[in-house]
Design an enzyme around this catalytic site. Sequence first.
Site, PDB file in Angstrom:
ATOM      1  N   LEU A  17       0.827  -1.209   0.000  1.00 20.29           N
ATOM      2  CA  LEU A  17       0.000   0.000   0.000  1.00 20.29           C
ATOM      3  C   LEU A  17       0.862   1.259   0.000  1.00 20.29           C
ATOM      4  O   LEU A  17       0.527   2.252  -0.647  1.00 20.29           O
ATOM      5  CB  LEU A  17      -0.916   0.002   1.230  1.00 20.29           C
ATOM      6  CG  LEU A  17      -1.852  -1.201   1.395  1.00 20.29           C
ATOM      7  CD1 LEU A  17      -2.664  -1.059   2.678  1.00 20.29           C
ATOM      8  CD2 LEU A  17      -2.764  -1.359   0.192  1.00 20.29           C
ATOM      9  N   ASP A  36      11.456   3.374   5.319  1.00 18.87           N
ATOM     10  CA  ASP A  36      11.349   1.916   5.211  1.00 18.87           C
ATOM     11  C   ASP A  36      12.694   1.320   5.599  1.00 18.87           C
ATOM     12  O   ASP A  36      13.686   2.049   5.731  1.00 18.87           O
ATOM     13  CB  ASP A  36      10.971   1.523   3.773  1.00 18.87           C
ATOM     14  CG  ASP A  36      10.242   0.184   3.683  1.00 18.87           C
ATOM     15  OD1 ASP A  36      10.849  -0.830   4.059  1.00 18.87           O
ATOM     16  OD2 ASP A  36       9.086   0.159   3.220  1.00 18.87           O
ATOM     17  N   ASP A  60      13.555   2.831  11.040  1.00 19.62           N
ATOM     18  CA  ASP A  60      12.847   1.894  11.909  1.00 19.62           C
ATOM     19  C   ASP A  60      11.783   2.706  12.636  1.00 19.62           C
ATOM     20  O   ASP A  60      12.109   3.544  13.489  1.00 19.62           O
ATOM     21  CB  ASP A  60      13.827   1.264  12.893  1.00 19.62           C
ATOM     22  CG  ASP A  60      13.151   0.358  13.925  1.00 19.62           C
ATOM     23  OD1 ASP A  60      11.907   0.256  13.919  1.00 19.62           O
ATOM     24  OD2 ASP A  60      13.879  -0.229  14.752  1.00 19.62           O
ATOM     25  N   VAL A  61      10.520   2.479  12.302  1.00 23.14           N
ATOM     26  CA  VAL A  61       9.452   3.328  12.844  1.00 23.14           C
ATOM     27  C   VAL A  61       9.292   3.189  14.350  1.00 23.14           C
ATOM     28  O   VAL A  61       8.627   4.011  14.984  1.00 23.14           O
ATOM     29  CB  VAL A  61       8.095   3.061  12.150  1.00 23.14           C
ATOM     30  CG1 VAL A  61       8.167   3.419  10.677  1.00 23.14           C
ATOM     31  CG2 VAL A  61       7.634   1.622  12.355  1.00 23.14           C
ATOM     32  N   SER A 149      -7.393  -1.451   9.748  1.00 24.43           N
ATOM     33  CA  SER A 149      -7.762  -2.683   9.052  1.00 24.43           C
ATOM     34  C   SER A 149      -9.177  -3.052   9.453  1.00 24.43           C
ATOM     35  O   SER A 149      -9.629  -2.706  10.557  1.00 24.43           O
ATOM     36  CB  SER A 149      -6.812  -3.826   9.428  1.00 24.43           C
ATOM     37  OG  SER A 149      -7.308  -5.087   8.999  1.00 24.43           O
ATOM     38  N   TYR A 162      -2.804  -8.472  15.954  1.00 27.88           N
ATOM     39  CA  TYR A 162      -3.025  -7.597  14.798  1.00 27.88           C
ATOM     40  C   TYR A 162      -4.270  -6.734  15.007  1.00 27.88           C
ATOM     41  O   TYR A 162      -4.237  -5.517  14.777  1.00 27.88           O
ATOM     42  CB  TYR A 162      -3.170  -8.454  13.548  1.00 27.88           C
ATOM     43  CG  TYR A 162      -3.256  -7.666  12.266  1.00 27.88           C
ATOM     44  CD1 TYR A 162      -2.133  -7.018  11.750  1.00 27.88           C
ATOM     45  CD2 TYR A 162      -4.441  -7.581  11.542  1.00 27.88           C
ATOM     46  CE1 TYR A 162      -2.200  -6.294  10.565  1.00 27.88           C
ATOM     47  CE2 TYR A 162      -4.521  -6.868  10.362  1.00 27.88           C
ATOM     48  CZ  TYR A 162      -3.401  -6.232   9.883  1.00 27.88           C
ATOM     49  OH  TYR A 162      -3.472  -5.516   8.702  1.00 27.88           O
ATOM     50  N   THR A 197      -1.493  -7.358  -1.641  1.00 25.09           N
ATOM     51  CA  THR A 197      -0.183  -6.876  -1.230  1.00 25.09           C
ATOM     52  C   THR A 197       0.771  -8.065  -1.194  1.00 25.09           C
ATOM     53  O   THR A 197       0.357  -9.209  -1.354  1.00 25.09           O
ATOM     54  CB  THR A 197      -0.269  -6.220   0.156  1.00 25.09           C
ATOM     55  OG1 THR A 197      -0.647  -7.220   1.117  1.00 25.09           O
ATOM     56  CG2 THR A 197      -1.280  -5.086   0.173  1.00 25.09           C
TER      57      THR A 197
END
Length: 256
Positions: A17, A36, A60-61, A149, A162, A197
């Site tokens: 995405l 990323d 690294d988020v 989601s 998740y 994806t």
Amino acid sequence: MDFSKVKAIVTGGASGLGEATVRHIAENGGRAVIFDLNEERARGVMADFGDGQISYIETDVTNASQVEENVISAAEQLGNINLLVNCAGIGTPGKVVSKGQPLALERFEQVIQVNLVGSFNVLRAVAAAMQGNEPNAQGERGVIISTASVAAFEGQIGQAAYSASKGGIVSMTLPIAREFARDGIRVMAIAPGLMKTPMFDGLPESAIASLSATVPFPARLGHPAEYAKLVESIVENPLLNGEVIRLDGAIRMQPK
């Protein structure tokens, strides 16, 4: 906001995405910085566009100081940041108890850390940068879009971590939108359904066909480009704020 004037950070922008969003921004005249960890894929995206239109900063988020530094670097490259799209995430499944053994707590924590804490980590740094932007004619300084989601609403067996991570994104969208309303920063979330994806790349065609049949209409997996188009619609519609939009073909996930 004029989509052609977007200066964006896109987390997870090297694939899925996020990649579709980066490409859509660039194809419409905007600029983007990819946050990323996959430099090879990011450079593949960059190669398809002109110099400076897309750039990459390894990020690294979940790393607070690194994100703060990289947001400053991205703002220096672009002049300012007026769009953040949070797409970085993982979907490691696992039952709470499997064959009599409890799920390793580290697996739950990792999903929460990347999907929820990572999204908030980048959001907080970008929002601080956006506050310094000159407002447009409508008083707008920026737009923030995070990725939730449908699992936030109809999580399946094995999706406790998740679903919790995406439910957190849903729950924080409105209070953050309320906080930044005075700054002219809109905060939204998109809740995709079954999207084509890289997560689905290893599945056989029969499995993809079976999953597609569960979507009422259109009876197929969603295309990442459709996510990117919704990002554009959110950016250009100033009344969209504090809301989570489902992008799912009317699917309602079953228990398994």
